[in-house]
Design a protein around this motif. Structure first.
Motif, PDB file in Angstrom:
ATOM      1  N   VAL A   1       4.754   0.256   9.496  1.00  0.00           N
ATOM      2  CA  VAL A   1       4.249  -0.317   8.250  1.00  0.00           C
ATOM      3  C   VAL A   1       3.560  -1.642   8.577  1.00  0.00           C
ATOM      4  CG1 VAL A   1       4.974  -1.321   6.033  1.00  0.00           C
ATOM      5  CG2 VAL A   1       6.018   0.816   6.860  1.00  0.00           C
ATOM      6  N   PRO A   2       2.398  -1.882   8.001  1.00  0.00           N
ATOM      7  CA  PRO A   2       1.715  -3.164   8.233  1.00  0.00           C
ATOM      8  C   PRO A   2       2.622  -4.343   7.871  1.00  0.00           C
ATOM      9  CG  PRO A   2       0.252  -1.640   7.116  1.00  0.00           C
ATOM     10  CD  PRO A   2       1.614  -1.002   7.133  1.00  0.00           C
ATOM     11  N   LEU A   3       2.524  -5.398   8.656  1.00  0.00           N
ATOM     12  CA  LEU A   3       3.400  -6.558   8.477  1.00  0.00           C
ATOM     13  C   LEU A   3       3.345  -7.121   7.064  1.00  0.00           C
ATOM     14  CD1 LEU A   3       5.373  -8.568   9.690  1.00  0.00           C
ATOM     15  CD2 LEU A   3       3.417  -9.908  10.489  1.00  0.00           C
ATOM     16  N   ASP A   4       2.169  -7.236   6.476  1.00  0.00           N
ATOM     17  CA  ASP A   4       2.057  -7.770   5.116  1.00  0.00           C
ATOM     18  C   ASP A   4       2.852  -6.930   4.118  1.00  0.00           C
ATOM     19  OD1 ASP A   4       0.462  -9.816   6.017  1.00  0.00           O
ATOM     20  OD2 ASP A   4      -1.404  -8.980   5.222  1.00  0.00           O
ATOM     21  N   ASP A   5       2.792  -5.614   4.266  1.00  0.00           N
ATOM     22  CA  ASP A   5       3.541  -4.728   3.374  1.00  0.00           C
ATOM     23  C   ASP A   5       5.046  -4.889   3.591  1.00  0.00           C
ATOM     24  OD1 ASP A   5       1.159  -3.805   2.403  1.00  0.00           O
ATOM     25  OD2 ASP A   5       1.254  -1.870   3.444  1.00  0.00           O
ATOM     26  N   ALA A   6       5.455  -4.964   4.840  1.00  0.00           N
ATOM     27  CA  ALA A   6       6.872  -5.133   5.147  1.00  0.00           C
ATOM     28  C   ALA A   6       7.390  -6.446   4.572  1.00  0.00           C
ATOM     29  CB  ALA A   6       7.105  -5.078   6.654  1.00  0.00           C
ATOM     30  N   LEU A   7       6.636  -7.516   4.733  1.00  0.00           N
ATOM     31  CA  LEU A   7       7.060  -8.809   4.195  1.00  0.00           C
ATOM     32  C   LEU A   7       7.118  -8.786   2.674  1.00  0.00           C
ATOM     33  CD1 LEU A   7       5.159 -11.239   6.575  1.00  0.00           C
ATOM     34  CD2 LEU A   7       7.620 -10.750   6.529  1.00  0.00           C
TER      35      LEU A   7
ATOM     36  N   THR B   1       0.845  -1.199   0.000  1.00  0.00           N
ATOM     37  CA  THR B   1       0.000   0.000   0.000  1.00  0.00           C
ATOM     38  C   THR B   1       0.873   1.239   0.000  1.00  0.00           C
ATOM     39  OG1 THR B   1      -0.040   0.144   2.409  1.00  0.00           O
ATOM     40  CG2 THR B   1      -1.717  -1.251   1.371  1.00  0.00           C
ATOM     41  N   ILE B   2       0.215   2.370   0.049  1.00  0.00           N
ATOM     42  CA  ILE B   2       0.906   3.661   0.093  1.00  0.00           C
ATOM     43  C   ILE B   2       1.834   3.761   1.295  1.00  0.00           C
ATOM     44  CG2 ILE B   2      -0.871   4.943   1.362  1.00  0.00           C
ATOM     45  CD1 ILE B   2       0.992   6.208  -1.734  1.00  0.00           C
ATOM     46  N   SER B   3       1.640   2.894   2.300  1.00  0.00           N
ATOM     47  CA  SER B   3       2.486   2.941   3.497  1.00  0.00           C
ATOM     48  C   SER B   3       3.951   2.681   3.187  1.00  0.00           C
ATOM     49  CB  SER B   3       1.983   1.947   4.544  1.00  0.00           C
ATOM     50  OG  SER B   3       2.143   0.622   4.081  1.00  0.00           O
TER      51      SER B   3
ATOM     52  N   VAL C   1      13.744  -3.149   7.108  1.00  0.00           N
ATOM     53  CA  VAL C   1      12.952  -3.688   8.221  1.00  0.00           C
ATOM     54  C   VAL C   1      12.913  -2.680   9.378  1.00  0.00           C
ATOM     55  CG1 VAL C   1      12.862  -5.507   9.988  1.00  0.00           C
ATOM     56  CG2 VAL C   1      13.266  -6.110   7.585  1.00  0.00           C
ATOM     57  N   ALA C   2      14.048  -2.088   9.697  1.00  0.00           N
ATOM     58  CA  ALA C   2      14.081  -1.097  10.779  1.00  0.00           C
ATOM     59  C   ALA C   2      13.158   0.086  10.466  1.00  0.00           C
ATOM     60  CB  ALA C   2      15.508  -0.610  11.007  1.00  0.00           C
ATOM     61  N   LEU C   3      13.173   0.554   9.226  1.00  0.00           N
ATOM     62  CA  LEU C   3      12.297   1.657   8.838  1.00  0.00           C
ATOM     63  C   LEU C   3      10.820   1.248   8.894  1.00  0.00           C
ATOM     64  CD1 LEU C   3      14.342   3.104   5.856  1.00  0.00           C
ATOM     65  CD2 LEU C   3      13.794   4.311   7.992  1.00  0.00           C
ATOM     66  N   CYS C   4      10.532   0.029   8.489  1.00  0.00           N
ATOM     67  CA  CYS C   4       9.144  -0.460   8.560  1.00  0.00           C
ATOM     68  C   CYS C   4       8.653  -0.466  10.004  1.00  0.00           C
ATOM     69  CB  CYS C   4       9.033  -1.862   7.955  1.00  0.00           C
ATOM     70  SG  CYS C   4       9.079  -1.871   6.150  1.00  0.00           S
ATOM     71  N   VAL C   5       9.502  -0.893  10.915  1.00  0.00           N
ATOM     72  CA  VAL C   5       9.124  -0.898  12.334  1.00  0.00           C
ATOM     73  C   VAL C   5       8.934   0.539  12.819  1.00  0.00           C
ATOM     74  CG1 VAL C   5       9.942  -1.437  14.668  1.00  0.00           C
ATOM     75  CG2 VAL C   5      10.193  -3.134  12.830  1.00  0.00           C
ATOM     76  N   ASP C   6       9.911   1.406  12.516  1.00  0.00           N
ATOM     77  CA  ASP C   6       9.833   2.802  12.960  1.00  0.00           C
ATOM     78  C   ASP C   6       8.601   3.521  12.412  1.00  0.00           C
ATOM     79  OD1 ASP C   6      12.216   2.426  14.286  1.00  0.00           O
ATOM     80  OD2 ASP C   6      13.439   3.537  12.828  1.00  0.00           O
ATOM     81  N   GLN C   7       8.231   3.180  11.180  1.00  0.00           N
ATOM     82  CA  GLN C   7       7.128   3.886  10.521  1.00  0.00           C
ATOM     83  C   GLN C   7       5.805   3.118  10.604  1.00  0.00           C
ATOM     84  OE1 GLN C   7       8.298   5.335   6.616  1.00  0.00           O
ATOM     85  NE2 GLN C   7      10.288   5.958   7.368  1.00  0.00           N
TER      86      GLN C   7
END
Length: 147
Positions: free
Chosen positions: A112-118, A2-4, A104-110
């Motif tokens: 981001v939904p797990l599905d998007d991060a994966l 997504t846009i995330s 991954v660190a940025l996804c956690v900080d921001q």
């Protein structure tokens, strides 16, 4: 995705220089065969790989199923310098791992939904796999040329 993912890609783009620097330090620390490679050349390769990863994340996919980063000149230079294919693979894996860790660190900080991060991590690995195929083809071409 997504846009995330957009803010993560932009953050990674802002970090390209530091990610390239981290990559170069780790490659030189762990792969003695790279000590003969110019630091500027190695930095440019790492930077190019980082920008390709950012582009893939921005696009939220590979442009084509067999996409590889457009700059493979550094692969040809490593082949010409006699760098073993195994070390080139290890060097690229170090680069993609540095990118993956930062992603991954940025996804956690921001948040981001797990599905998007994966999905983003999977994209980085697909990019890496495609690069490996292109690198193997470059080594094969060189071997055929030398024969």
């Amino acid at each position: 995705m997504t846009i995330s993912m957009s803010p993560v890609a932009e953050s990674m783009h802002a970090d390209v220089e530091s990610l390239a620097e981290i990559t170069v330090k780790e490659i030189l620390r762990t792969l003695p065969s790279y000590h003969d490679v110019s630091t500027d050349d190695l930095t440019e390769s790492a930077r190019s790989n980082c920008l390709a990863a950012v582009d893939v994340l921005r696009r939220q996919g590979l442009p084509t199923p067999d996409f590889t980063p457009p700059k493979l000149d550094h692969v040809r230079r490593r082949i010409a310098a006699g760098l073993a294919a195994e070390d080139l693979i290890r060097g690229y894996r170090i680069n993609i791992d540095v990118l993956r860790q930062r992603f991954v660190a940025l996804c956690v900080d921001q948040h981001v939904p797990l599905d998007d991060a994966l999905e983003g991590v999977a994209l980085l690995w697909r990019l890496g796999d495609n690069f490996m195929v292109a690198m193997a083809a470059a080594y094969r071409e060189e071997a055929e040329r030398s024969a």
